[in-house]
Scaffold this motif. Sequence first.
Motif, PDB file in Angstrom:
ATOM      1  N   ASP A 379       0.837  -1.199   0.000  1.00 12.27           N
ATOM      2  CA  ASP A 379       0.000   0.000   0.000  1.00 12.27           C
ATOM      3  C   ASP A 379       0.874   1.252   0.000  1.00 12.27           C
ATOM      4  O   ASP A 379       0.644   2.188  -0.775  1.00 12.27           O
ATOM      5  CB  ASP A 379      -0.913  -0.015   1.224  1.00 12.27           C
ATOM      6  N   ARG A 383       1.203   3.592  -3.351  1.00 14.79           N
ATOM      7  CA  ARG A 383       0.718   4.965  -3.202  1.00 14.79           C
ATOM      8  C   ARG A 383       1.824   5.982  -3.439  1.00 14.79           C
ATOM      9  O   ARG A 383       1.553   7.129  -3.811  1.00 14.79           O
ATOM     10  CB  ARG A 383       0.108   5.148  -1.821  1.00 14.79           C
ATOM     11  N   SER A 393      -5.628   3.167  -4.932  1.00 19.28           N
ATOM     12  CA  SER A 393      -5.283   3.614  -3.579  1.00 19.28           C
ATOM     13  C   SER A 393      -6.394   3.289  -2.587  1.00 19.28           C
ATOM     14  O   SER A 393      -6.135   2.778  -1.482  1.00 19.28           O
ATOM     15  CB  SER A 393      -5.000   5.115  -3.586  1.00 19.28           C
ATOM     16  N   LEU A 396      -6.466  -0.479  -1.864  1.00 17.26           N
ATOM     17  CA  LEU A 396      -5.382  -0.913  -0.977  1.00 17.26           C
ATOM     18  C   LEU A 396      -5.605  -0.437   0.453  1.00 17.26           C
ATOM     19  O   LEU A 396      -5.284  -1.150   1.411  1.00 17.26           O
ATOM     20  CB  LEU A 396      -4.047  -0.395  -1.511  1.00 17.26           C
ATOM     21  N   ILE A 397      -6.148   0.767   0.613  1.00 20.32           N
ATOM     22  CA  ILE A 397      -6.447   1.253   1.965  1.00 20.32           C
ATOM     23  C   ILE A 397      -7.498   0.362   2.620  1.00 20.32           C
ATOM     24  O   ILE A 397      -7.382  -0.009   3.805  1.00 20.32           O
ATOM     25  CB  ILE A 397      -6.910   2.717   1.900  1.00 20.32           C
ATOM     26  N   ARG A 400      -5.878  -2.866   3.530  1.00 17.42           N
ATOM     27  CA  ARG A 400      -4.984  -2.711   4.680  1.00 17.42           C
ATOM     28  C   ARG A 400      -5.783  -2.636   5.979  1.00 17.42           C
ATOM     29  O   ARG A 400      -5.433  -3.289   6.977  1.00 17.42           O
ATOM     30  CB  ARG A 400      -4.146  -1.439   4.509  1.00 17.42           C
TER      31      ARG A 400
END
Length: 622
Positions: A379, A383, A393, A396-397, A400
């Motif tokens: 991530d 990014r 993005s 992936l956030i 995460r």
Amino acid sequence: FVCLRCPYLENTYFWYFSRACAMATGGQVGSNLLRRKADRILEIGLESEELRSALLFLDGFYGDNTLAARRELRSSLEQQTVEKYKEIYESLRSAAEATEVAVKEAECIVTEALDVITCLNSSVDITSDVISTTAELRSKAIHFEQELAATQAFIEEHSLSSREKATLSRGAVDGAFFEALSRVRAISERCRGLLRTSHSQLSMEILEEMEKYEERAYSQVMEWIRQECQILDSDAPTTSSTMRKAVSFLRENGPLFRSCFQDVAETRELVVHAAFMEALQVGGTRRPIELHSHDPPRYVGDMLAWIHQTIASEKDFLHTLFGDVTEAEKAAAKDVDELVGTVFRSCCRPLFERVQQVLSDQLDISGSFQLRNMIKFYDGIIRSIVDGDTTVSSTLITLREASISRFSSLMESFVERITLYPPSVPADLSPSSSFEHAMDVIEQLSKSAEESMLPTETADDVAEVTRSIVAAVEKAIDSSISGLSESESTLYRLNCFSSFQARMEKLSPCHHEVDRLEKDVTLLQDLIVSIEVKAVFRRAGFSEHLEVEIDKPATVESPLSHQPGMSQLEVAQAAKALAASITERESLILPLCERIVSHRSRAQTRNKVAAFTEEGCAKLLL
């Protein structure tokens, strides 16, 4: 020599020579004259080449060298001269006749010339009118020729050649195509500048024609760029100089440049999505990624690694293709980072679904921790490549946060299970299997931290997790020892803490917790030592008052026998009893020390017991 070669000269020479000799035999006067003539003849040099040539010519010119010929030499010469004069006369008479004919012709010509002059004089007025008319027509013709030349030059300058038209219509985008397109744009610019002049109508017609060519050419460029983006490989797409030149032509047209942005993004999105699905299910140079679905860390790591590699390649490709977008273009067109996010928009859903499926499966704490660190690493790095609020993005956030939540829930469940369901204390007071399992978890997490791509941050997380697990173990120990005696509870604590300390010393993220455990182990060892030393003194028959006095610090100025309530006899008897007790075999057995599991902790405790016993003996002997 010449006389010998020329018979005529030979006879002549000898004739003069004989005549001179005959006259020499005459008188004295004649002899002198002849001598001089003979000398003059002899002085003639016959070696000259010119003289010899002249003599040879004369030899052939005068015929035979006879006496009659020599006598008639003069008359023959005169005769020849007369003949020559006759020939000259005949020539001059012919010339005179020709001259008379020429004079007559000249007189005719003069007569005709006079007639012509008379005619010319009569036509002066007519000729002057014709000349003026001719001059006027010639000036008009020159003006028309200049206008025609200017018109032809204008048409040639503001029109395309047949070759350029064929280049624009054939559809092949190359250097010749861009040269023709540049000419179209140059003609359009010049025609726009001529719209306010007298050539406005012609300029407007040419401008409309050029705009048609330009529009068709731009459409071909757009289609060519779309086709080139479709055939480029997703592993390492590269841009050619022709593609960059095509984009530079489109950059000057704002709407077409924005359309090119969108077309390239959509085309590359389809290509990258197909490549991602192929890497998942089919594979290429490597095996399919889904073959490793049984190994969650590798499965998720391969997917994220593919996304990371492809994002870096695509950004380099798009940045090279479009270059740095200016501030003015950013307001009208998407940024390159946003374009990369658009390209990977279709890959986010299959990635998210597969990672969510892995997180929802039965994961252990170590696997969840690896996934959490891996997703966190990718991530951050992705990014850093793609800045801004993009689909990649946000995906992936979300992943995460989901991995962190999954790991936190597993940790809370694990810690809660240790705390709420403490294991029973084994009969040998060794650490229970559940505590050993907790230590196994800590070791696995530490190993994952050492292998992590974020070692420092991961080590801090492992240290925090270790503290929470050790705190849960301490609570479980407190709950487990509720029914044990003080010595057994102390010994159980010491065995558990010593085991944790010994295994955690090899783990670099746990050094702070190791220091704290070392202090706890030292305190527990001191308690065991105190119990063992008191047991030794008790077996020797020491009274409770004496044991208390021995535990106090001893000084040379105030020996034990001088303390209040202590007699010298009592101290001496205690020393003898202690000596007798120590010499017995059973006194060497330390029951609590024997039950310490850790060899190092057992040896340290025994040494401390021996040191305290020695100190007690020293106090008795003062």
